[in-house]
Design a protein around this motif. Structure first.
Motif, mmCIF file in Angstrom:
data_model
loop_
_atom_site.group_PDB
_atom_site.id
_atom_site.type_symbol
_atom_site.label_atom_id
_atom_site.label_comp_id
_atom_site.label_asym_id
_atom_site.label_seq_id
_atom_site.Cartn_x
_atom_site.Cartn_y
_atom_site.Cartn_z
ATOM 1 N N GLU A 39 26.410 19.391 -33.975
ATOM 2 C CA GLU A 39 25.194 19.449 -34.771
ATOM 3 C C GLU A 39 25.424 18.794 -36.126
ATOM 4 N N CYS A 40 24.333 18.498 -36.822
ATOM 5 C CA CYS A 40 24.462 17.960 -38.181
ATOM 6 C C CYS A 40 25.197 18.973 -39.049
ATOM 7 N N TRP A 41 26.102 18.483 -39.860
ATOM 8 C CA TRP A 41 26.875 19.375 -40.722
ATOM 9 C C TRP A 41 26.835 18.831 -42.141
ATOM 10 N N ASN A 42 26.345 19.661 -43.070
ATOM 11 C CA ASN A 42 26.226 19.258 -44.473
ATOM 12 C C ASN A 42 25.511 17.918 -44.641
ATOM 13 N N GLY A 43 24.494 17.709 -43.825
ATOM 14 C CA GLY A 43 23.690 16.501 -43.947
ATOM 15 C C GLY A 43 24.227 15.290 -43.222
ATOM 16 N N SER A 44 25.392 15.407 -42.591
ATOM 17 C CA SER A 44 25.987 14.280 -41.869
ATOM 18 C C SER A 44 25.580 14.318 -40.395
ATOM 19 N N SER B 56 42.857 30.872 -14.833
ATOM 20 C CA SER B 56 42.213 31.739 -13.845
ATOM 21 C C SER B 56 43.173 32.068 -12.703
ATOM 22 N N ALA B 57 44.109 31.156 -12.456
ATOM 23 C CA ALA B 57 45.109 31.373 -11.401
ATOM 24 C C ALA B 57 46.348 32.096 -11.927
ATOM 25 N N GLY B 58 46.320 32.474 -13.197
ATOM 26 C CA GLY B 58 47.453 33.179 -13.783
ATOM 27 C C GLY B 58 48.605 32.299 -14.185
ATOM 28 N N VAL B 59 48.367 30.979 -14.266
ATOM 29 C CA VAL B 59 49.425 30.041 -14.632
ATOM 30 C C VAL B 59 49.531 29.960 -16.153
ATOM 31 N N PRO B 60 50.739 30.028 -16.716
ATOM 32 C CA PRO B 60 50.885 29.930 -18.174
ATOM 33 C C PRO B 60 50.425 28.571 -18.696
ATOM 34 N N VAL B 61 49.623 28.606 -19.731
ATOM 35 C CA VAL B 61 49.176 27.401 -20.419
ATOM 36 C C VAL B 61 49.336 27.635 -21.910
ATOM 37 N N SER B 62 50.105 26.798 -22.562
ATOM 38 C CA SER B 62 50.224 26.879 -24.021
ATOM 39 C C SER B 62 49.541 25.669 -24.622
ATOM 40 N N VAL B 63 48.911 25.878 -25.764
ATOM 41 C CA VAL B 63 48.161 24.825 -26.435
ATOM 42 C C VAL B 63 48.768 24.585 -27.808
ATOM 43 N N VAL B 64 49.120 23.339 -28.069
ATOM 44 C CA VAL B 64 49.616 22.937 -29.384
ATOM 45 C C VAL B 64 48.480 22.226 -30.100
ATOM 46 N N ALA B 65 47.935 22.879 -31.121
ATOM 47 C CA ALA B 65 46.849 22.319 -31.917
ATOM 48 C C ALA B 65 47.466 21.571 -33.097
ATOM 49 N N VAL B 66 47.364 20.264 -33.078
ATOM 50 C CA VAL B 66 48.110 19.448 -34.037
ATOM 51 C C VAL B 66 47.479 19.459 -35.416
ATOM 52 N N THR B 67 46.171 19.198 -35.516
ATOM 53 C CA THR B 67 45.475 19.222 -36.806
ATOM 54 C C THR B 67 44.353 20.244 -36.746
ATOM 55 N N ASP B 68 43.781 20.544 -37.914
ATOM 56 C CA ASP B 68 42.628 21.440 -37.999
ATOM 57 C C ASP B 68 41.312 20.673 -38.057
ATOM 58 N N GLY B 69 41.374 19.352 -37.954
ATOM 59 C CA GLY B 69 40.155 18.564 -37.930
ATOM 60 C C GLY B 69 39.376 18.538 -39.219
ATOM 61 N N ASP B 70 40.068 18.676 -40.347
ATOM 62 C CA ASP B 70 39.374 18.800 -41.629
ATOM 63 C C ASP B 70 38.770 17.492 -42.125
ATOM 64 N N ALA B 71 39.177 16.353 -41.546
ATOM 65 C CA ALA B 71 38.684 15.061 -42.018
ATOM 66 C C ALA B 71 37.613 14.476 -41.102
ATOM 67 N N ALA B 72 36.938 15.323 -40.338
ATOM 68 C CA ALA B 72 35.938 14.828 -39.398
ATOM 69 C C ALA B 72 34.812 14.082 -40.093
ATOM 70 N N TYR B 73 34.467 14.526 -41.311
ATOM 71 C CA TYR B 73 33.335 13.908 -42.013
ATOM 72 C C TYR B 73 33.743 13.204 -43.293
ATOM 73 N N SER B 74 34.952 13.443 -43.752
ATOM 74 C CA SER B 74 35.442 12.794 -44.962
ATOM 75 C C SER B 74 36.948 12.613 -44.858
ATOM 76 N N ALA B 75 37.407 11.413 -45.112
ATOM 77 C CA ALA B 75 38.838 11.134 -45.013
ATOM 78 C C ALA B 75 39.649 11.983 -45.975
ATOM 79 N N ALA B 76 39.001 12.477 -47.031
ATOM 80 C CA ALA B 76 39.696 13.308 -48.011
ATOM 81 C C ALA B 76 40.005 14.700 -47.473
#
Length: 242
Positions: free
Chosen positions: A213-218, A59-79
């Motif tokens: 929220e619940c996702w795929n029954g989890s 909001s103040a016009g300061v540069p902010v870069s975000v490094v997203a490390v993972t896509d979070g695909d294992a939130a409900y299953s380690a696979a």
């Protein structure tokens, strides 16, 4: 999904109240108008712990870069789940747009969720390549009780030392499971969020419906007790010393 900032009484109070003395002793802090690099292990981390900081700086016009490390695909299953990964990328992109981070300031590394420790060198190289002594790196604590968070924290510490730039750490899982005594020697900073910044932070968090929220029954990954710190009027950071 539309939600308002809640007042969650009686949820997680016992665990979180253990931190009251450290939070009360935190030094009031306002971020400088210098570029920030925010390192987030999973989609939703950009909002839960640092959404207010991002919004304020942008909001103040300061540069902010975000490094997203993972896509979070294992939130409900380690696979892992490619469908979930795609959904969470979309959620994070919408959240970052609300927080004010333009697309060209977002970097996705696609590291396998749950296996960041095996890719720490990649993350160090990425941060060293994009950082400078004039930037501030903000990353999860090396003691945040999640292997991915702690791996990101270690990589950020190495990168900050190589670059010669400041490093601030944030907590998420530690609020709920760590012993505050282990952080008693650390210097905490308290960044107060304006009502507008807090509303935008909460609006961004609402984008992460697969976690809220619940996702795929989890059961949700983020039940009400875990999101309590996101309702606080301050965000807290720890100054990392070499």
């Amino acid at each position: 999904m539309t939600i308002s900032i809640p007042t969650i009484a009686g949820v997680g109070d016992t665990a979180l109240s253990r931190w009251d003395h450290l939070r009360a002793a935190a030094r009031p802090w306002s971020p400088a108008a210098t570029p920030f690099i925010l390192v987030v292990p999973h989609p939703d981390d950009e909002t839960l712990s640092v959404g207010g900081l991002i919004t304020h700086q942008r909001s103040a016009g300061v540069p902010v870069s975000v490094v997203a490390v993972t896509d979070g695909d294992a939130a409900y299953s380690a696979a892992g789940d490619p469908e979930l990964a795609a959904l969470r990328r979309g959620e994070q992109d919408r959240a970052l747009s609300i927080l004010g981070v333009p697309e060209h300031d977002r970097t996705r590394l696609g590291v396998p969720d749950g296996h960041v420790a095996a890719h720490e060198a990649l993350l160090v190289d990425q941060l060293v390549a994009t950082g400078s002594p004039d930037t501030v790196i903000v990353a999860p604590s090396r003691f945040d009780l999640h292997p991915d968070h702690e791996a990101v924290g270690r990589a950020a510490a190495i990168a900050a030392q190589r670059i010669g730039c400041p490093l601030l750490s944030y907590l998420f899982w530690a609020w709920h499971g760590a012993d505050p005594a282990d952080f008693a020697s650390q210097e905490f900073l308290a960044f107060q969020l304006s009502p507008d910044v807090h509303r935008r932070k909460w609006s961004a968090l609402a984008q992460h419906s697969t976690q809220l929220e619940c996702w795929n029954g989890s059961e949700p990954v983020l039940p009400p007790d875990l999101v309590v710190p996101a309702t606080w009027s301050h965000e807290y950071f720890v100054i990392e010393r070499p």
